[in-house]
Design a protein around this motif. Structure first.
Motif, mmCIF file in Angstrom:
data_model
loop_
_atom_site.group_PDB
_atom_site.id
_atom_site.type_symbol
_atom_site.label_atom_id
_atom_site.label_comp_id
_atom_site.label_asym_id
_atom_site.label_seq_id
_atom_site.Cartn_x
_atom_site.Cartn_y
_atom_site.Cartn_z
ATOM 1 N N VAL A 165 0.844 -1.202 0.000
ATOM 2 C CA VAL A 165 0.000 0.000 0.000
ATOM 3 C C VAL A 165 0.876 1.247 0.000
ATOM 4 O O VAL A 165 0.632 2.198 -0.753
ATOM 5 C CB VAL A 165 -0.947 -0.006 1.211
ATOM 6 C CG1 VAL A 165 -1.704 1.323 1.297
ATOM 7 C CG2 VAL A 165 -1.932 -1.162 1.124
ATOM 8 N N MET A 197 -6.181 3.543 -2.441
ATOM 9 C CA MET A 197 -4.749 3.491 -2.127
ATOM 10 C C MET A 197 -3.997 4.587 -2.866
ATOM 11 O O MET A 197 -3.102 5.234 -2.317
ATOM 12 C CB MET A 197 -4.179 2.109 -2.472
ATOM 13 C CG MET A 197 -4.706 0.992 -1.585
ATOM 14 S SD MET A 197 -3.781 -0.564 -1.734
ATOM 15 C CE MET A 197 -3.991 -0.958 -3.462
ATOM 16 N N SER A 247 -2.171 7.820 -1.029
ATOM 17 C CA SER A 247 -0.722 7.950 -1.178
ATOM 18 C C SER A 247 -0.299 9.406 -1.335
ATOM 19 O O SER A 247 0.851 9.764 -1.056
ATOM 20 C CB SER A 247 -0.237 7.138 -2.388
ATOM 21 O OG SER A 247 -0.694 7.719 -3.599
ATOM 22 N N LEU A 262 -5.934 0.401 5.015
ATOM 23 C CA LEU A 262 -6.110 0.073 3.603
ATOM 24 C C LEU A 262 -5.566 -1.319 3.292
ATOM 25 O O LEU A 262 -6.115 -2.039 2.456
ATOM 26 C CB LEU A 262 -5.430 1.123 2.724
ATOM 27 C CG LEU A 262 -6.204 2.427 2.524
ATOM 28 C CD1 LEU A 262 -5.332 3.453 1.809
ATOM 29 C CD2 LEU A 262 -7.489 2.181 1.747
#
Length: 378
Positions: free
Chosen positions: A182, A260, A264, A275
């Motif tokens: 992730v 995801m 980020s 996540l």
């Protein structure tokens, strides 16, 4: 690793999913003594008792070890450290332990400080005579080796696309490695090497990859891999290459993955764990057959002045076995002292022919097919 046999291998993270498979194949495929280490001695004992019983118990030792709090001076002697932990956050003390013992190292982490090391660290490793092999496994790990092997089947190679699909029955268990996956979306680049240069792909250009072993055609997503970045230097005729991963299922692909990517850019550290749990849940809940893991290379080039196509496909029911076996195959080459001190990417430093031979010998299914324009359709 410059002492007499048997070599002593310290397996850190031995009770994890990958660690357990590594322990099994290290014992059955090498003659090394394997030091099983982890935080829970009860789990270590259970692992030891579950291993093959061909008088192998004499070749295992148990070591209660917390990778985050290693007493380097008190650590047992070893010749090779196998880092099966899913994160690089606790590598510093393990690296120090290797340097002080002039021992070698191999890891299966997607990213850590060894990928782009400080000049001082690289120099220390080389001065100590240590070989550090990073990004082992199947992805990362074997991808560049597959392309290099494909190139050996042809007079020239122009294109090599590596693809993978992971659909374990029961889904992907939540581990620190899933959290690391992730977190890797912070640096996600939808790129491939196309027409002689690295370039970003729009979604419409993501390829449909035809996978063997009953998976059929699946849309696959580009994933940057450092080992492939260096291939154009080694194979100057190569004009197209990249690594593409097929999705898990519609929930993971169209709901979890976009989350995801979004996180980020906002709060990657805060959201990575939940996540990761969400991704693991989606692969368990919505998994559908066929099950298993495939990694394959499709290469095009020239053989005897005719266009040629080469495909090699590897399969196993368990993704962790397909991670452990190539790593052990690489370790077998390391035990033979066949390359120079320094930091090496597995896919670029291994002997591809020997690697694939050992992988097949350890039970991974491999199919190969080379066709020329003259033989296609016959």
């Amino acid at each position: 690793m410059h002492e007499e046999s048997p070599k002593r291998i310290l397996l850190v993270g031995a009770t994890g999913y990958a660690g357990r498979q590594l322990a099994k194949y290290l014992l059955t495929s090498t003659d090394a003594t394997v030091i099983l280490s982890g935080r829970d001695r009860t789990k270590l004992g259970d692992l030891q008792s579950s291993l093959p019983t061909l008088d192998l118990s004499r070749r295992t030792e148990l070591l209660e070890l917390d990778a985050a709090n290693i007493d380097v001076a008190a650590l047992t002697d070893f010749d090779l450290l196998v880092n099966a932990t899913g994160t690089g956050r606790h590598n510093a003390l393990m690296i120090q332990a290797c340097l002080e013992r002039r021992a070698d190292w191999i890891d299966m982490q997607m990213t850590n400080e060894l990928l782009n090391p400080p000049t001082e660290l690289r120099a220390k490793i080389e001065r100590a005579g240590c070989r550090f092999v990073i990004q082992a496994g199947f992805h990362p790990g074997i991808l560049a080796a597959l392309v290099r092997h494909a190139a050996q089947q042809m007079d020239t190679i122009h294109s090599a696309i590596v693809g993978s699909v992971i659909r374990d029955e029961g889904g992907v268990p939540f581990t620190s490695g899933v959290t690391e996956l992730v977190e890797s979306f912070r640096d996600y680049k939808s790129e491939m090497y196309k027409d002689g240069r690295w370039q970003k792909l729009d979604y419409a250009a993501y390829p449909m990859v035809e996978f063997e072993y009953g998976f059929g055609k699946l849309r696959a997503y580009p994933v940057e891999m450092p080992e492939l970045r260096r291939l154009p230097e080694l194979l100057p005729d190569l004009k197209n290459t990249g690594f593409f991963v097929a999705g898990f299922n519609w929930v993971a692909d169209y709901l979890v993955t976009p989350l995801m990517m979004l996180s980020s850019n906002i709060a990657p550290r805060r959201t990575a764990s939940w996540l990761g749990h969400l991704l693991s849940w989606s692969t368990r809940t919505f998994a559908r057959p066929p099950y298993g893991t495939v990694v394959q290379v499709d290469a095009d080039g020239q053989c005897d002045d005719r266009p040629a196509h080469f495909r090699l496909s590897m399969f196993h029911e368990d993704a962790y076995v397909l991670t452990a076996v190539p790593t052990v195959a690489m370790i077998k080459q390391m035990l033979q002292d066949e390359f120079q001190p320094g930091i090496h990417l597995m896919g670029l430093c291994c002997d591809p022919v020997q690697l694939l031979s050992d992988i097949e010998r350890m039970g991974i299914s491999i199919t190969r097919q080379l066709e020329t324009i003259h033989s296609r359709g016959t």
